[in-house]
Design an enzyme around this catalytic site. Structure first.
Site, PDB file in Angstrom:
ATOM      1  N   GLU A  13       0.852  -0.953  -0.148  1.00 49.57           N
ATOM      2  CA  GLU A  13       0.087  -0.122   0.008  1.00 49.57           C
ATOM      3  C   GLU A  13       1.051   1.374   0.180  1.00 49.57           C
ATOM      4  O   GLU A  13       0.721   2.164   0.847  1.00 49.57           O
ATOM      5  CB  GLU A  13      -0.876   0.099   1.183  1.00 49.57           C
TER       6      GLU A  13
ATOM      7  N   ASP B 197      -8.528  -9.068   4.390  1.00 43.10           N
ATOM      8  CA  ASP B 197      -8.280  -7.814   5.283  1.00 43.10           C
ATOM      9  C   ASP B 197      -9.223  -7.725   6.095  1.00 43.10           C
ATOM     10  O   ASP B 197     -10.132  -6.929   6.011  1.00 43.10           O
ATOM     11  CB  ASP B 197      -8.380  -6.635   4.367  1.00 43.10           C
TER      12      ASP B 197
ATOM     13  N   GLU C 217     -12.799  -2.072  11.860  1.00 44.06           N
ATOM     14  CA  GLU C 217     -12.581  -1.294  10.670  1.00 44.06           C
ATOM     15  C   GLU C 217     -13.832  -1.885   9.780  1.00 44.06           C
ATOM     16  O   GLU C 217     -14.339  -1.165   8.834  1.00 44.06           O
ATOM     17  CB  GLU C 217     -11.311  -1.353  10.182  1.00 44.06           C
TER      18      GLU C 217
HETATM   19  O1  GCW Z   1      -6.845  -2.825   6.365  1.00 47.29           O
HETATM   20  C1  GCW Z   1      -6.190  -2.172   5.939  1.00 47.29           C
HETATM   21  C2  GCW Z   1      -6.322  -0.649   6.388  1.00 47.29           C
HETATM   22  C3  GCW Z   1      -5.422   0.306   6.280  1.00 47.29           C
HETATM   23  C4  GCW Z   1      -4.264  -0.443   6.913  1.00 47.29           C
HETATM   24  C5  GCW Z   1      -3.621  -1.724   6.268  1.00 47.29           C
HETATM   25  C6  GCW Z   1      -2.574  -2.436   6.753  1.00 47.29           C
HETATM   26  C7  GCW Z   1      -2.653   0.445   8.313  1.00 47.29           C
HETATM   27  O2  GCW Z   1      -7.517  -0.159   5.446  1.00 47.29           O
HETATM   28  O3  GCW Z   1      -5.693   1.201   6.963  1.00 47.29           O
HETATM   29  O4  GCW Z   1      -3.181   0.278   7.109  1.00 47.29           O
HETATM   30  O5  GCW Z   1      -5.003  -2.455   6.189  1.00 47.29           O
HETATM   31  O6  GCW Z   1      -3.156  -3.375   7.565  1.00 47.29           O
HETATM   32  O7  GCW Z   1      -1.555  -2.094   6.704  1.00 47.29           O
END
Ligand code: GCW
Length: 719
Positions: free
Chosen positions: A308, A381, A409
């Protein structure tokens, strides 16, 4: 002036009552035992406290036992200096307490390691005592919390023989906290670390945070976001980190930092961050030495690299192992570890589900012994439900640690009542079949399956400056569940809910039974109203609040909903079998075959692994379409059920916590309907079938309306 003073006095006098049950005390409330017979038996068993040692930790033990027992027994329980009378509670190590030494517990003490403890009803020097014995002061502290928990949950304490120890070595909270005080994916206010005032001011709340963690056995905290800022490694910040470490240390809580891979460039003035470059390596060594001079028990680094947008070794055509090993070499002389995250996915066009495995599995055995690979519970995720990550069981020569998300989240933020212990339990008990039946994820991460020499588990924290710590009273049950499972991953979600309820609210049997049921079914409710039958990643773009099954386009296909739902005229779901991306091939044969089979995959993961025709006949006899709409409504109805249950519990709960939960359940019901209406209207554009009448009624608005909702200010994201 005098009137002001009087007003102040009145406020202060009335505050304890008004504030008494605002959630701040978490599960560490010590109200007087309300069962008279039980109270008498406790009073007969414990009438004084004798704590060995002079360390800061020993003082915390004495304070906690005094506070706890005085509260629970409703009378002052004095601290004594020697073994004067029957009913003494003795806490210490053989080195700190001659009574513990005289109890001759040597053989048993050898079985519980550094952080474990024994609790015994016994006789020493002819006196009737209860012993809390350990090999270290922190072990004694863990034992003290266990002992208090027994009283808090109304268990007998007159014939105790407890031996307990952590099954996992590194039990860590990951804070996604930024230096500006914001918290990525945080729904409980601001960061608990007030970087601006540190190191000169240490809020009393910091010790309370450490105390809560110690009560669960959590022994590490990563202070900074994995989306890292190299500034946290500069001298002014390291002094602040050291101040936090000083507060946390007596509670057995070590600090860790995230390491931004490009830090040598950003704060070191180098031209490269190539992990094989001699200057880069020297820079990290020097930086690490600097940290350990300030914080001798610094835990080590957590790293998100080449994920990311974060920098990493691949920027220099090096491997993840090259990057991790460089940092591992720097912390190794100090006994530190590196937690390297496996959460990677790039725009290869390859199924995101497969990418971490493809990237990391071939590196098995290539990491230094002090590297742990930190793997999220599932391959995508932190979804409401995911199959276990295929890396578990697939890297016998690399310690894998499990990363769970405590902050919700993807599960409705702090306001939805979703108890996560069943989710955690589901992944811990998942069978990888890596070494035949019984190769559970819990055995991978406790090291027993592959003989790992390092073991770890991390939870992305849900704490913040909200008075109730977690954004809602019930959200703190997830912090509790994580910590207790990190200590012992075989504990059951039902037992944990039971324990948390008794400690947080009341031991009233009817209350506990009713709310426990509600908590245990709450996660399935969220799955049903958000992403039933194996759907995943259907949340609104970016902030992930509310439904967005139509989300498409933008920079990354694999961050969109349509990528995952694959809705079309034929059906719904992601074909990950041989005819699709073949992600199933990353699992051991029996798991692979089950996931690949439409008949055997089961409804929980149906649409995760299969693209299923709308007309497909489900176990219920209904078509997929009708089953899908029924599931969404079932989720809404479950929340309505929770609302009804809670309304009946007013007599058992103080007004503040009762009202908060009632209001939040109403929010949850409203949002569950939103999820259901928006999702079925969207999927209907593909199925072209009517929505069968159900308890939820026709959708409250049009698809256009739901698609036009565009919220700009949502917590947990940078605006
Ligand atoms: O779940 C996703 C989130 C990001 C997060 C990423 C990760 C910290 O949307 O906000 O970044 O994973 O775990 O690195």
């Amino acid at each position: 002036m005098r009137r002001l003073a009087l007003a102040l006095l009145l406020t202060v006098a009335s505050t304890p009552l008004a504030r008494a049950e605002d959630g701040y005390d978490l599960w560490l409330r010590y109200p007087r035992i309300d069962d008279a017979a039980l109270l008498r038996s406790y009073q007969a068993t414990v009438s004084s406290i004798l704590v060995g040692g002079q360390s800061a930790t020993s003082r915390i033990v004495a304070d906690e036992l005094t506070r706890g027992l005085t509260g629970l027994l409703g009378a002052n329980v004095p601290v004594s200096r020697d073994l004067a009378r029957d009913g003494t509670l003795v806490a210490g190590t053989p080195a700190s307490s001659s009574v513990i030494a005289d109890a001759a517990l040597g053989a048993e003490l050898r079985t519980i390691g550094d952080e474990g403890y024994l609790i015994r009803s016994s006789r020493v020097r002819g006196t009737r005592v209860t012993l809390i014995a350990a090999n270290s002061d922190v072990g004694v502290l863990h034992g003290a919390f266990h002992f208090l928990r027994l009283l808090q949950t109304h268990q007998r304490i007159d014939a105790l023989s407890v031996a307990d120890y952590p099954r996992i070595q590194h039990r860590i909270l990951d804070h996604w906290d930024n230096l500006d005080g914001s918290v990525e994916r945080g729904y409980a206010g601001r960061s608990l670390w007030d970087w601006f005032k540190l190191p000169d001011y240490e809020s009393p709340r910091l010790a309370d945070y450490a105390r809560a963690n110690a009560s669960l056995g959590i022994n590490g905290t990563v202070l900074t976001n994995v989306n890292a800022n190299a500034t946290s490694l500069t001298p002014p910040y390291l002094v602040k980190v050291a101040a936090l470490a000083d507060v946390f240390r007596p509670y057995g809580l070590r600090v860790y930092l995230t390491a931004r891979f490009s830090a040598p460039i950003e704060i070191g003035g180098l031209k490269t961050a190539d992990p094989l470059d001699a200057q880069v390596r020297a820079w990290w060594h020097a930086k690490t030495d600097e940290i350990y001079r300030l914080i001798p028990d610094f835990g080590g680094f957590l790293v998100k690299a080449n994920s990311e947008g974060q920098p990493g070794p691949q920027d220099y055509h090096r491997t993840h192992a090259d990057g991790a090993n460089m940092l591992a070499d720097a912390v190794a002389p100090h006994g530190g570890i590196v937690m390297w995250r496996a959460f990677v996915y790039s725009e290869t066009g390859n199924d995101r589900h497969k990418q971490a495995y493809t990237e990391f599995q071939p590196l098995d055995g290539a990491f230094r012994p002090n590297v742990l690979l930190q793997v999220k519970n599932g391959a995508i995720d932190f979804q409401p439900r995911e199959p276990f990550h295929p890396l578990f069981g697939a890297m016998p020569r690399t310690p894998l640690m499990l990363e769970l998300q405590i902050t919700k989240e993807y599960l409705g933020f702090a306001t939805h009542l979703v108890y996560l212990a069943p989710l955690f339990e589901e992944v811990l008990r998942a069978d990888t079949y890596a070494k035949g039946e019984g190769s559970l994820v819990s055995k991978v991460i406790d090291g027993s399956l592959h003989g790992y020499t390092q073991t770890g588990i991390a939870g992305v924290a849900n704490t913040g400056t909200d008075r109730n710590w977690c954004g809602s009273v019930f959200a703190c049950a997830n912090w509790h569940a994580f910590g207790r499972l990190a200590w012992n991953p075989t504990l059951s979600s039902a037992d944990l809910a039971d324990e948390w309820l008794r400690m947080t609210f009341t031991n009233n049997a009817a209350f506990v039974a009713t709310v426990k049921q509600m908590m245990l079914s709450s996660r399935q409710a969220a799955v049903d109203y958000m992403t039933p039958l194996g759907l995943h990643h259907q949340m609104a773009r970016g902030h992930h609040y509310g439904p967005g099954p139509w989300v498409a386009g933008g920079a990354r296909a694999d961050q969109t909903s349509v990528y995952y739902n694959r809705a079309d005229a034929l059906g719904l779901g992601f074909d990950r079998t041989e005819t699709g991306t073949n992600a199933v091939s990353q699992y051991a044969a029996p798991v692979r075959d089950r996931f690949a089979s439409l008949d055997r995959v089961g409804e929980d993961y149906l649409l995760w692994f299969h693209h299923v025709p709308w007309t497909y006949k489900m176990a219920s006899g209904q078509s997929l379409w009708n089953e899908l709409t029924a599931r969404y409504c079932r989720g809404v109805e479950s929340v309505r059920g929770m609302e009804g249950v809670w309304r009946g519990l007013e007599p058992f709960v103080d007004a503040e916590r009762f009202d908060e939960t009632r209001s939040f359940l109403a929010i949850q019901e409203k949002e569950a309907r939103w999820w259901r209406d928006a999702s079925i209207l969207y999927f209907q554009t593909f199925s072209k079938q009517p929505i069968a009448p159900d308890a939820c009624g026709p959708p409250a608005d049009t698809l256009e309306h739901f698609m036009s909702i565009n919220l700009r200010y949502v917590p947990g994201t940078n605006p």
